[in-house]
Design a protein around this motif. Sequence first.
Motif, PDB file in Angstrom:
ATOM      1  N   VAL A 286      -5.723  -5.407  -2.768  1.00 40.52           N
ATOM      2  CA  VAL A 286      -7.080  -5.322  -3.302  1.00 40.52           C
ATOM      3  C   VAL A 286      -8.179  -6.060  -2.513  1.00 40.52           C
ATOM      4  O   VAL A 286      -9.419  -5.778  -2.286  1.00 40.52           O
ATOM      5  CB  VAL A 286      -7.114  -5.067  -4.898  1.00 40.52           C
ATOM      6  CG1 VAL A 286      -6.988  -6.369  -5.363  1.00 40.52           C
ATOM      7  CG2 VAL A 286      -8.601  -4.494  -5.174  1.00 40.52           C
TER       8      VAL A 286
ATOM      9  N   TRP B 197      -1.341  -2.929  -5.865  1.00 38.60           N
ATOM     10  CA  TRP B 197      -2.475  -3.349  -5.315  1.00 38.60           C
ATOM     11  C   TRP B 197      -2.882  -4.884  -5.941  1.00 38.60           C
ATOM     12  O   TRP B 197      -3.817  -5.507  -5.385  1.00 38.60           O
ATOM     13  CB  TRP B 197      -3.859  -2.420  -5.764  1.00 38.60           C
ATOM     14  CG  TRP B 197      -3.916  -0.979  -5.000  1.00 38.60           C
ATOM     15  CD1 TRP B 197      -2.893  -0.174  -4.925  1.00 38.60           C
ATOM     16  CD2 TRP B 197      -4.301  -1.017  -3.640  1.00 38.60           C
ATOM     17  NE1 TRP B 197      -3.136   0.894  -3.713  1.00 38.60           N
ATOM     18  CE2 TRP B 197      -3.964   0.230  -3.106  1.00 38.60           C
ATOM     19  CE3 TRP B 197      -5.114  -1.800  -2.838  1.00 38.60           C
ATOM     20  CZ2 TRP B 197      -4.536   0.570  -1.848  1.00 38.60           C
ATOM     21  CZ3 TRP B 197      -5.657  -1.311  -1.642  1.00 38.60           C
ATOM     22  CH2 TRP B 197      -5.160   0.047  -1.168  1.00 38.60           C
TER      23      TRP B 197
ATOM     24  N   VAL C 203       0.801  -1.122   0.064  1.00 37.13           N
ATOM     25  CA  VAL C 203       0.048   0.059   0.094  1.00 37.13           C
ATOM     26  C   VAL C 203       0.861   1.070  -0.028  1.00 37.13           C
ATOM     27  O   VAL C 203       0.472   2.255  -0.628  1.00 37.13           O
ATOM     28  CB  VAL C 203      -1.052  -0.101   1.218  1.00 37.13           C
ATOM     29  CG1 VAL C 203      -1.407   1.194   1.252  1.00 37.13           C
ATOM     30  CG2 VAL C 203      -1.975  -1.268   1.246  1.00 37.13           C
TER      31      VAL C 203
ATOM     32  N   SER D 215       2.280   1.673  -3.407  1.00 37.49           N
ATOM     33  CA  SER D 215       1.456   2.381  -4.450  1.00 37.49           C
ATOM     34  C   SER D 215       1.243   3.805  -3.981  1.00 37.49           C
ATOM     35  O   SER D 215       1.166   4.729  -4.959  1.00 37.49           O
ATOM     36  CB  SER D 215      -0.079   1.708  -4.135  1.00 37.49           C
ATOM     37  OG  SER D 215      -0.890   2.139  -5.194  1.00 37.49           O
TER      38      SER D 215
END
Length: 402
Positions: A232, A225, A185, A188
């Motif tokens: 996700v 993700w 995370v 990203s």
Amino acid sequence: MAMVQSAVAQSTVRAEGGVLDARHWNFQDQNLALTGYWTHYPNELITPREARTKKGQIHYLPELWNETTSDGKGQGYTTYQLKVLLPDTIHQLAVEVPQLYSCYTLWANGLEIASAGVVSDKKETTVPQWVHQAGVISMDPADTLVLVLQIANFHHYKGGIKDPIMLGLSTNIRDHAFYAITASVIESAVLSVLSLSFFILFMVRRQRVVLYFAFLCLSWGARAWFSNVYPVTAFFPSMPWSWVVRIEYLTLYSGIAWAALFLHALLEKLSHQLIPYIVVVLNVAFALFTLLTSALVYSQWVGLYLAVAACVLAYAAVLAIRALLFEQAGAWYMVGSIVTGVAMFGYDIVAYNKGGVYDYIFLSIGYLLIFLLTTVVLLYHLNVFKSRGEKQVLTYEDFFKK
């Protein structure tokens, strides 16, 4: 010396004949990979109660079914069982289960502790799902842990177990799973910030190289993700598996295509004019193939695509060396980025194909380092950073009249 011998002894612990002796394993310091020879019930979905009396075969895990079947296919269903002998003082345990191909149910001492999708012996009733998760083991004081694992796959080219299931103290396992997802995370988020920054910069500079790098950051940020630990599915468990896999592949294709265009724009005088467009055409072809076929079809060609990606990485290395020869400012940062890229790409591919104890946090840090080094290279190119009075923008004179 005693500590070294202890570490070596721990690293060689594995299951034999369906039993793993972990009575001397130090769970306080290290989680245990449940590798070795499990009891195997091929082409059967056995419940924990049935497994108590049913005799099975012996099979090594982790291993992909494609590597053991005569036809090389990974579709089907099966059950595995493992008995783990534990220290008398260990009771609060958990397992970290990576993404398996392509759905599973795991029991510990007869109680279900983790599952993904719906396991069935028929394709029509099987529901695939990829999720990286921790399962807490609720058990009374006992010195034996019995794990029963059902796996089914009818939707992906690969079947079986690529990475080992990890056993450890519940706090250690949950922390490691949390940190692995958090690392993706954060990766990203950082790439999204870089992408937004360079989109804004493009509105000012109007240079293609800035736009290409912004799209590259955006693609790889999205990929974080939809790959490795699949954050996700942790946040959106109901997201259809078919689109999770498609987006994983599409972000890979788009990332490689934008990388080729970026390198060409950055080192245009050193790059062959046709190569980036050949790379783009190949990636568009793979993307269309992925959109128009099922995962069972397009997933079997990922090996061919990875060869294409490896060629792009090798070409990037050649460009970096040529930039060094022409003493281009920031070239050493580009070399650092390429070397890190080769290391991360190699690590990722070996782990993808062969399995092993996958360090997802290390992988996220490595990919972030690649992009941060490349950002420095781009800032030198844009004359934001200066180096000892040398020209920062690549020109004809830089490359051919020195």
